[in-house]
Design a protein around this motif. Structure first.
Motif, PDB file in Angstrom:
ATOM      1  N   THR A   1      15.751 -25.783  20.339  1.00 16.44           N
ATOM      2  CA  THR A   1      15.178 -24.943  19.280  1.00 16.44           C
ATOM      3  C   THR A   1      16.126 -24.783  18.099  1.00 16.44           C
ATOM      4  OG1 THR A   1      14.345 -22.708  18.808  1.00 16.44           O
ATOM      5  CG2 THR A   1      16.018 -22.917  20.521  1.00 16.44           C
ATOM      6  N   LEU A   2      15.551 -24.643  16.909  1.00 11.84           N
ATOM      7  CA  LEU A   2      16.349 -24.388  15.712  1.00 11.84           C
ATOM      8  C   LEU A   2      16.735 -22.920  15.590  1.00 11.84           C
ATOM      9  CD1 LEU A   2      14.516 -26.601  13.052  1.00 11.84           C
ATOM     10  CD2 LEU A   2      16.517 -27.156  14.448  1.00 11.84           C
ATOM     11  N   GLY A   3      16.137 -22.060  16.398  1.00 10.95           N
ATOM     12  CA  GLY A   3      16.498 -20.645  16.341  1.00 10.95           C
ATOM     13  C   GLY A   3      15.515 -19.782  17.100  1.00 10.95           C
ATOM     14  N   GLU A   4      16.026 -18.859  17.914  1.00 14.32           N
ATOM     15  CA  GLU A   4      15.210 -17.890  18.637  1.00 14.32           C
ATOM     16  C   GLU A   4      15.776 -16.498  18.382  1.00 14.32           C
ATOM     17  OE1 GLU A   4      12.432 -18.696  20.605  1.00 14.32           O
ATOM     18  OE2 GLU A   4      12.774 -20.663  19.691  1.00 14.32           O
ATOM     19  N   ASN A   5      14.916 -15.589  17.932  1.00 14.37           N
ATOM     20  CA  ASN A   5      15.392 -14.215  17.774  1.00 14.37           C
ATOM     21  C   ASN A   5      15.624 -13.569  19.141  1.00 14.37           C
ATOM     22  OD1 ASN A   5      12.546 -14.187  18.198  1.00 14.37           O
ATOM     23  ND2 ASN A   5      12.443 -12.087  17.457  1.00 14.37           N
ATOM     24  N   TYR A   6      14.895 -14.020  20.130  1.00 13.28           N
ATOM     25  CA  TYR A   6      15.120 -13.560  21.501  1.00 13.28           C
ATOM     26  C   TYR A   6      15.009 -14.751  22.447  1.00 13.28           C
ATOM     27  CZ  TYR A   6      15.300 -10.301  25.422  1.00 13.28           C
ATOM     28  OH  TYR A   6      15.684  -9.619  26.547  1.00 13.28           O
ATOM     29  N   GLY A   7      13.804 -15.208  22.750  1.00  8.14           N
ATOM     30  CA  GLY A   7      13.642 -16.372  23.601  1.00  8.14           C
ATOM     31  C   GLY A   7      13.190 -16.026  25.012  1.00  8.14           C
TER      32      GLY A   7
ATOM     33  N   ALA B   1       0.829  -1.210   0.000  1.00  9.26           N
ATOM     34  CA  ALA B   1       0.000   0.000   0.000  1.00  9.26           C
ATOM     35  C   ALA B   1       0.860   1.255   0.000  1.00  9.26           C
ATOM     36  CB  ALA B   1      -0.935  -0.015   1.206  1.00  9.26           C
ATOM     37  N   VAL B   2       1.956   1.222   0.732  1.00  7.30           N
ATOM     38  CA  VAL B   2       2.871   2.364   0.732  1.00  7.30           C
ATOM     39  C   VAL B   2       3.571   2.480  -0.618  1.00  7.30           C
ATOM     40  CG1 VAL B   2       4.957   3.323   1.778  1.00  7.30           C
ATOM     41  CG2 VAL B   2       3.211   2.258   3.224  1.00  7.30           C
ATOM     42  N   ALA B   3       4.008   1.360  -1.173  1.00  5.94           N
ATOM     43  CA  ALA B   3       4.699   1.371  -2.464  1.00  5.94           C
ATOM     44  C   ALA B   3       3.807   1.919  -3.569  1.00  5.94           C
ATOM     45  CB  ALA B   3       5.169  -0.040  -2.813  1.00  5.94           C
ATOM     46  N   LEU B   4       2.500   1.622  -3.497  1.00  5.04           N
ATOM     47  CA  LEU B   4       1.541   2.093  -4.507  1.00  5.04           C
ATOM     48  C   LEU B   4       0.976   3.471  -4.176  1.00  5.04           C
ATOM     49  CD1 LEU B   4      -0.374  -1.269  -5.031  1.00  5.04           C
ATOM     50  CD2 LEU B   4       1.300  -0.220  -6.573  1.00  5.04           C
ATOM     51  N   ARG B   5       1.471   4.083  -3.116  1.00  6.45           N
ATOM     52  CA  ARG B   5       1.055   5.417  -2.677  1.00  6.45           C
ATOM     53  C   ARG B   5      -0.424   5.482  -2.275  1.00  6.45           C
ATOM     54  NH1 ARG B   5       5.082   9.067  -3.667  1.00  6.45           N
ATOM     55  NH2 ARG B   5       6.709   8.417  -5.139  1.00  6.45           N
ATOM     56  N   LEU B   6      -0.963   4.339  -1.858  1.00  6.54           N
ATOM     57  CA  LEU B   6      -2.320   4.338  -1.314  1.00  6.54           C
ATOM     58  C   LEU B   6      -2.320   4.863   0.118  1.00  6.54           C
ATOM     59  CD1 LEU B   6      -3.512   0.835  -2.593  1.00  6.54           C
ATOM     60  CD2 LEU B   6      -3.950   3.089  -3.621  1.00  6.54           C
ATOM     61  N   VAL B   7      -1.196   4.700   0.782  1.00  2.00           N
ATOM     62  CA  VAL B   7      -1.002   5.199   2.139  1.00  2.00           C
ATOM     63  C   VAL B   7       0.324   5.936   2.179  1.00  2.00           C
ATOM     64  CG1 VAL B   7      -0.667   4.577   4.553  1.00  2.00           C
ATOM     65  CG2 VAL B   7      -2.305   3.300   3.166  1.00  2.00           C
ATOM     66  N   ARG B   8       0.341   7.110   2.801  1.00  3.91           N
ATOM     67  CA  ARG B   8       1.568   7.882   2.909  1.00  3.91           C
ATOM     68  C   ARG B   8       2.068   7.834   4.351  1.00  3.91           C
ATOM     69  NH1 ARG B   8       2.652  10.804  -1.593  1.00  3.91           N
ATOM     70  NH2 ARG B   8       0.957  11.052  -3.091  1.00  3.91           N
ATOM     71  N   VAL B   9       3.336   7.471   4.500  1.00 12.03           N
ATOM     72  CA  VAL B   9       3.938   7.381   5.828  1.00 12.03           C
ATOM     73  C   VAL B   9       5.352   7.942   5.772  1.00 12.03           C
ATOM     74  CG1 VAL B   9       2.612   5.323   6.430  1.00 12.03           C
ATOM     75  CG2 VAL B   9       4.879   5.065   5.436  1.00 12.03           C
ATOM     76  N   ARG B  10       5.856   8.311   6.938  1.00 12.14           N
ATOM     77  CA  ARG B  10       7.225   8.801   7.012  1.00 12.14           C
ATOM     78  C   ARG B  10       8.226   7.658   7.007  1.00 12.14           C
ATOM     79  NH1 ARG B  10       8.087  12.561  11.967  1.00 12.14           N
ATOM     80  NH2 ARG B  10      10.204  12.374  11.145  1.00 12.14           N
ATOM     81  N   ALA B  11       7.868   6.518   7.639  1.00 15.98           N
ATOM     82  CA  ALA B  11       8.829   5.428   7.768  1.00 15.98           C
ATOM     83  C   ALA B  11       8.110   4.095   7.955  1.00 15.98           C
ATOM     84  CB  ALA B  11       9.767   5.675   8.955  1.00 15.98           C
ATOM     85  N   ILE B  12       8.800   3.029   7.567  1.00 16.99           N
ATOM     86  CA  ILE B  12       8.342   1.657   7.788  1.00 16.99           C
ATOM     87  C   ILE B  12       9.414   0.935   8.584  1.00 16.99           C
ATOM     88  CG2 ILE B  12       7.686  -0.539   6.724  1.00 16.99           C
ATOM     89  CD1 ILE B  12       7.014   1.038   4.174  1.00 16.99           C
ATOM     90  N   MET B  13       8.989   0.189   9.601  1.00 16.73           N
ATOM     91  CA  MET B  13       9.913  -0.679  10.326  1.00 16.73           C
ATOM     92  C   MET B  13       9.374  -2.097  10.289  1.00 16.73           C
ATOM     93  SD  MET B  13      11.687  -0.434  14.072  1.00 16.73           S
ATOM     94  CE  MET B  13      13.030   0.561  13.388  1.00 16.73           C
ATOM     95  N   LEU B  14      10.273  -3.053   9.997  1.00 16.42           N
ATOM     96  CA  LEU B  14       9.911  -4.452   9.855  1.00 16.42           C
ATOM     97  C   LEU B  14      10.659  -5.276  10.892  1.00 16.42           C
ATOM     98  CD1 LEU B  14       9.675  -6.300   6.428  1.00 16.42           C
ATOM     99  CD2 LEU B  14      10.421  -7.455   8.472  1.00 16.42           C
ATOM    100  N   ALA B  15       9.913  -6.092  11.656  1.00 18.57           N
ATOM    101  CA  ALA B  15      10.509  -7.001  12.642  1.00 18.57           C
ATOM    102  C   ALA B  15      10.308  -8.434  12.167  1.00 18.57           C
ATOM    103  CB  ALA B  15       9.847  -6.804  14.007  1.00 18.57           C
ATOM    104  N   PRO B  16      11.356  -9.125  11.718  1.00 14.45           N
ATOM    105  CA  PRO B  16      11.186 -10.460  11.138  1.00 14.45           C
ATOM    106  C   PRO B  16      10.938 -11.571  12.143  1.00 14.45           C
ATOM    107  CG  PRO B  16      13.484  -9.827  11.075  1.00 14.45           C
ATOM    108  CD  PRO B  16      12.731  -8.618  11.558  1.00 14.45           C
ATOM    109  N   ARG B  17      11.132 -11.319  13.433  1.00 15.53           N
ATOM    110  CA  ARG B  17      10.776 -12.291  14.473  1.00 15.53           C
ATOM    111  C   ARG B  17      11.405 -13.669  14.268  1.00 15.53           C
ATOM    112  NH1 ARG B  17       9.746  -8.541  17.917  1.00 15.53           N
ATOM    113  NH2 ARG B  17       7.902  -7.286  17.464  1.00 15.53           N
ATOM    114  N   GLY B  18      12.689 -13.688  13.978  1.00 13.38           N
ATOM    115  CA  GLY B  18      13.399 -14.951  13.860  1.00 13.38           C
ATOM    116  C   GLY B  18      13.249 -15.654  12.530  1.00 13.38           C
ATOM    117  N   GLU B  19      12.529 -15.054  11.589  1.00 15.45           N
ATOM    118  CA  GLU B  19      12.261 -15.719  10.310  1.00 15.45           C
ATOM    119  C   GLU B  19      13.485 -15.790   9.402  1.00 15.45           C
ATOM    120  OE1 GLU B  19       7.512 -14.605   9.857  1.00 15.45           O
ATOM    121  OE2 GLU B  19       9.039 -13.280   9.025  1.00 15.45           O
ATOM    122  N   LEU B  20      14.550 -15.076   9.761  1.00 15.01           N
ATOM    123  CA  LEU B  20      15.762 -15.110   8.949  1.00 15.01           C
ATOM    124  C   LEU B  20      16.865 -15.951   9.579  1.00 15.01           C
ATOM    125  CD1 LEU B  20      15.841 -11.376   7.787  1.00 15.01           C
ATOM    126  CD2 LEU B  20      15.252 -13.384   6.423  1.00 15.01           C
ATOM    127  N   SER B  21      16.537 -16.692  10.619  1.00 12.06           N
ATOM    128  CA  SER B  21      17.523 -17.614  11.183  1.00 12.06           C
ATOM    129  C   SER B  21      17.743 -18.763  10.211  1.00 12.06           C
ATOM    130  CB  SER B  21      17.028 -18.161  12.524  1.00 12.06           C
ATOM    131  OG  SER B  21      15.947 -19.060  12.321  1.00 12.06           O
TER     132      SER B  21
END
Length: 377
Positions: free
Chosen positions: A283-289, A107-127
């Motif tokens: 566990t195979l991976g914890e971003n925090y635990g 939605a931001v990429a298509l300019r349907l929504v305008r924001v100052r910033a985006i933050m993404l938390a992957p929650r261990g999905e990149l382990s």
């Protein structure tokens, strides 16, 4: 300064993420105005929450929750009107793969929504452990998605130095904020339960899914040569995976007793941990635990893989970090714990609580959304 953050996270009213989200919203600074956008039902449930679907519910002066039905067009119209009715400083999304992340970023990429910033938390999905599950689909998605994230100058939140390195390994250009404490963690260790004679008492507390690696825990228990008891608590997220676990449980040798004991409410977790000699968690991976911290705070040493940010704390806290966390190596570690006397088990529990207390005294972090505001400028 007033910041408005849009937080996308499924399952607001149930499961592990709820404690994190409630903690984040309950500890907001007064000058933040946050709308949490969440699914209108629990994960995998066919029925929405009664009288909440499609509604914006105000929690207090700083936060509100919008319960979204993904297939309800009128909900989307209502949501877009709400988002566009005021300036949005920050969109904060959890997960790389979820529609609750993909759709707002698009939605931001298509300019349907305008924001100052985006933050993404992957929650261990990149382990490495997480990426190894359905790896081909995930690598293809990342190849397509990464250029868009870079063009939008998406910022990243890691929960630990370990996750920071995992993000950077996949996105070398990433701007990363590290903030780990997003759940209420005890200020002080819980009162101790006296250790006992008899078989070693082990516990597993967590989601029953491939990432938590319960099958290896069961294989390790089966391979131990000393008598022991192993209780399992947690939601059965993956039926096929649970069926594999059941087969291992049914084939246990006679000197091992394994029981599945259902799910735990949040206020039951620490009292449950306190009654066991060790938390078995390969566990195979914890971003925090956070569950590791809850175990130590309960005076329950941890036997774990080296795939968490807390290996040093675990090793110093009366438990064991097993490298590599194969079933055979874990079995040997369990035999060593089982050979401890009642007095030695009691001492290990005291060490776990004492080490947690020292760690807790050193941890002070900002509310993650307040931190994100500052990080994103």
């Amino acid at each position: 300064m007033v910041a408005t953050a849009r937080v996308f996270e499924p399952g607001f009213r149930g499961g592990g993420p709820i404690r994190s989200l409630r903690f984040i919203l309950d500890t907001l600074p007064d000058d933040l105005d946050v709308t949490l956008i969440t699914a209108d039902r629990d994960l995998s449930s066919p029925a929405p929450y009664p009288e909440l679907s499609g509604r914006l519910v105000r929690r207090d002066d700083r936060s509100a929750v919008f319960y979204l039905g993904l297939s309800a067009l009128r909900h989307w119209v209502r949501l877009v009107r709400h988002i566009r009715s005021r300036p949005v400083d920050l969109i904060y999304v959890n997960s790389l793969w979820s529609l609750f992340s993909v759709l707002p970023i698009l939605a931001v990429a298509l300019r349907l929504v305008r924001v100052r910033a985006i933050m993404l938390a992957p929650r261990g999905e990149l382990s490495p452990g997480a990426l190894a599950i359905k790896s081909r689909k995930k690598r293809l998605f990342l190849a397509v998605w990464a250029p868009l994230l870079r063009r939008l100058d998406v910022r990243w939140q890691a929960c630990s130095w370990l996750e920071e390195n995992q993000i950077r390994a996949n996105f070398p250009w990433a701007h990363i904020m590290v903030n780990g404490n997003e759940c209420p963690i005890p200020d002080h260790p819980a009162p101790q339960v006296v250790a006992h004679d008899g078989p070693l008492r082990l516990v597993f507390v967590g989601r029953i899914s491939p990432m938590k690696n319960l099958t290896t825990a069961l294989e390790a228990v089966a391979g131990a040569t000393r008598p022991l008891e192993f209780d399992i608590f947690g939601p059965q997220e993956d039926e096929q995976y649970w069926a594999s676990c059941r087969r291992l449980i049914d084939a246990m040798p006679g000197h091992v007793r394994v029981r599945y004991r259902g799910e735990l409410a949040a206020d039951e977790v620490m009292p449950t941990f306190s009654g066991y000699d060790a938390f078995l968690f390969p566990t195979l991976g914890e971003n925090y635990g956070h569950v590791i911290l809850e175990s130590l705070a309960s005076g329950c040493p941890v036997v774990c893989s080296d795939a968490t940010p807390f290996s040093e704390l675990i090793a110093d806290g009366g438990g064991a970090v097993v490298r590599p966390a194969s079933a055979a190596a874990l079995s040997r570690a369990l035999d060593r714990l089982a050979d401890r006397s009642a007095g030695e088990r009691a001492e290990a529990k005291e060490i776990a609580a004492r080490r947690y207390r020292l760690w807790r005294q050193q941890v002070r972090e900002l509310n993650v959304l307040d931190h994100a505001r500052q990080f994103c400028g």
